[in-house]
Design an enzyme around this catalytic site. Structure first.
Site, PDB file in Angstrom:
ATOM      1  CG  ASP A 212      -1.797   1.170   1.382  1.00 51.98           C
ATOM      2  OD1 ASP A 212      -2.785   1.215   0.628  1.00 51.98           O
ATOM      3  OD2 ASP A 212      -1.524   2.072   2.214  1.00 51.98           O
ATOM      4  CD  GLU A 248      -2.182   2.643  -3.676  1.00 53.34           C
ATOM      5  OE1 GLU A 248      -3.224   3.264  -3.921  1.00 53.34           O
ATOM      6  OE2 GLU A 248      -1.470   2.896  -2.671  1.00 53.34           O
TER       7      GLU A 248
END
Ligand code: AAO
Length: 478
Positions: A212, A248
């Site tokens: 993330d 990401e």
């Protein structure tokens, strides 16, 4: 000996880019906010038999409990420790899920939140999902433990400690993303804690990680953490197998940080894909797509952010709210050879638009799901490795293409009926359309398509069909 060397080479060259899917499987599904007990059952009942390769699961570690608004989905992006209790379930339930899914060849990819801890306004106490004490004000996280020495604020030079300008690399990586306390990933201590967290998951049997907010971490820090990771658990994976890494990084162009800086670490989420595909399916054909190389890309039509107006992509993104266009987009993605494909399984919430913005974008999960793409996942597995062939279009929004001599797909996204005889490249025979039905024993439960000895076949698709496309492949031939 030569053979042995070849294996060593293949092993090294694939490394963290390899999905580790069981042979013949090609796609993962994101089971956003699903509970571990439900996922375990889903693996055995549905995902295993239907050829899914893996699942991206929501963050499994302890997070802050947000009570205003009440328990939003996004509280799980605010870690409090690396203990494995969350709204999806306990550590025991997580272990049971990994074991049962792995046993049916559906592997688990964890959404790893390692850039930061909770928001700076998170208060102090034990309002956390395992009950660990923390104090966001003094940056103390007893469950790890982290102290104020483990955060980046001393390196951030903006007036309020926040990222203010995505054009400034130092801000993006050293300052706080939406108020989240930014970990100092250059510290050996912090790297060690994160690697221990990820290695615990690997030992349980997890096959890889979504990192993330990777754009907000220095690529070198990520690389160091990856170098500390163990090989996958040999109960399910060949010895020496590296975890899949997909980072990401939102790169739609025009910012200081580009996705290519992260290729050395693993795959990267290609956000242009959903945005451009959405435009195409909405009939706004556009400029060259300019995607990253296929062997570096993880692709998706929508994700948990842009499905609800967070993150990037804007209005062009297709979601289940427009089911007909969405299914066209998902089928196109799964039929097309580009990238590692991830489909989405989320939940419905009641939208409430105020001045064009959904003010209910925070709403957390019920325990049910929606969306079904099982036959297109099998299509993708069946045509894996085959070239993109036999492209046809009507000059507008009727298109068709094949995958070598294994599969063929036709879309009618016009407002008039389609009736066309096309070259499929498939062997002669009778095929079952896997969209309107499938092959069951010696018959098709939906539309049948007859391919002639020259490989041509007639396709008729009504413009009013809810699923205005037909897909055939050699494993659904009578
Ligand atoms: C919540 C509250 C906040 C509060 C915070 C702390 O909403 O008000 O301050 O708690 O208390 C999720 C939610 C957040 C939530 C957070 C923590 O989405 O709302 O904050 O959990 O609970 C950037 C990052 C990207 C990130 C994305 C949402 O680069 O990494 O923002 N995604 C991940 C997760 C996401 C999660 C987090 C990270 C945090 O997937 O679920 O947040 O763990 C530009 C930049 C992008 C940037 C976007 C949005 O994009 O390029 O890097 O993403 O802006 O800020 C065009 C442009 C495109 C641009 C876009 C939007 O499309 O082409 O480049 O517009 O402006």
């Amino acid at each position: 000996m030569k053979l042995l060397l070849l294996f060593v080479f293949v092993g090294l060259s694939c490394a963290q880019y390899n999905t580790n899917f069981r042979a013949g499987r090609t796609s993962m599904v994101h089971l956003f906010e699903w509970r571990w007990v439900d996922i375990a059952a889903e693996c055995e009942r549905y995902l295993g038999p239907n050829g899914f390769g893996g699942i991206q699961v929501s963050p499994p570690n302890e997070n802050i409990i947000v009570s205003n608004p009440w328990r939003p989905w996004y509280e799980r992006y605010q870690p409090v420790s690396y203990k494995l209790c969350s709204r999806s379930g306990t550590e025991a339930q997580f272990r049971d899920m990994v074991t049962r899914c792995n046993n049916v060849g559906v592997y688990i990819y964890v959404d790893a939140i390692i850039n930061h801890m909770c928001g700076s306004g998170g208060g102090a106490g034990t309002h956390s999902t395992c009950g660990s004490y923390f104090n966001a004000g003094t940056k103390e996280f007893s469950g790890v433990p982290y102290s104020s020495l483990d955060f980046n604020d001393n390196k951030c030079y903006t007036s309020n400690g926040e990222i203010q300008n995505y054009g400034d690399v130092n801000q993006v990586r050293n300052c706080r993303l939406v108020g989240l306390l930014d970990l100092a990933l250059e510290k050996d201590y912090v790297r060690g804690k994160i690697a221990a967290f990820l290695n615990n998951l690997i030992s349980i049997g997890v096959a890889g990680f979504r990192l993330d907010a990777a754009k907000h971490m220095w690529p070198g820090d990520i690389s160091n953490i990856i170098s500390r990771l163990s090989n996958l658990n040999t109960q399910w994976f060949p010895s020496g197998t590296r975890p899949l890494i997909f980072q990401e990084v939102i790169d739609l162009g025009g910012e200081a940080i580009s996705a290519s800086e992260y290729y050395g670490n693993g795959r990267v989420t290609e956000f242009k894909y959903g945005a451009k595909l959405g435009n195409v399916v909405r009939k706004n054909w556009g400029e060259g797509w300019g995607f990253m190389p296929s062997n570096r890309a993880l692709v998706f039509v929508d994700n948990h952010d842009n499905q609800r107006g967070h993150g990037a992509g804007g209005a062009s993104i297709l979601t289940f709210w427009e089911s007909r266009l969405y299914k066209i987009g998902v089928a196109f993605m799964l039929a097309h050879p580009y990238g590692v494909t991830r489909v989405m399984s989320s939940y419905r919430w009641s939208r409430n638009f105020v001045n064009g913005k959904d003010v209910n974008d925070w709403i957390g999960p019920p325990s049910n799901s929606d969306g079904s793409t099982k036959n297109m996942v099998i299509f993708r597995n069946t045509v894996d490795g085959q070239a993109f062939t036999n492209w046809w279009d009507n000059g507008g929004n009727q298109i068709a293409f094949g995958r070598g001599n294994r599969g063929f797909i036709v879309f009618n996204n016009e407002s008039w009926n389609m009736d066309a005889t096309l070259n499929t490249g498939l062997p002669a025979g009778t095929y079952c359309d896997v969209i309107s039905g499938q092959k069951e024993g010696t018959r098709c439960t939906g539309v049948q398509v007859t391919v002639s000895s020259t490989g041509s076949a007639r396709f008729t698709i009504s413009s009013s069909a809810e699923d205005p496309f037909i897909a055939i492949h050699v494993n659904a031939k009578l």
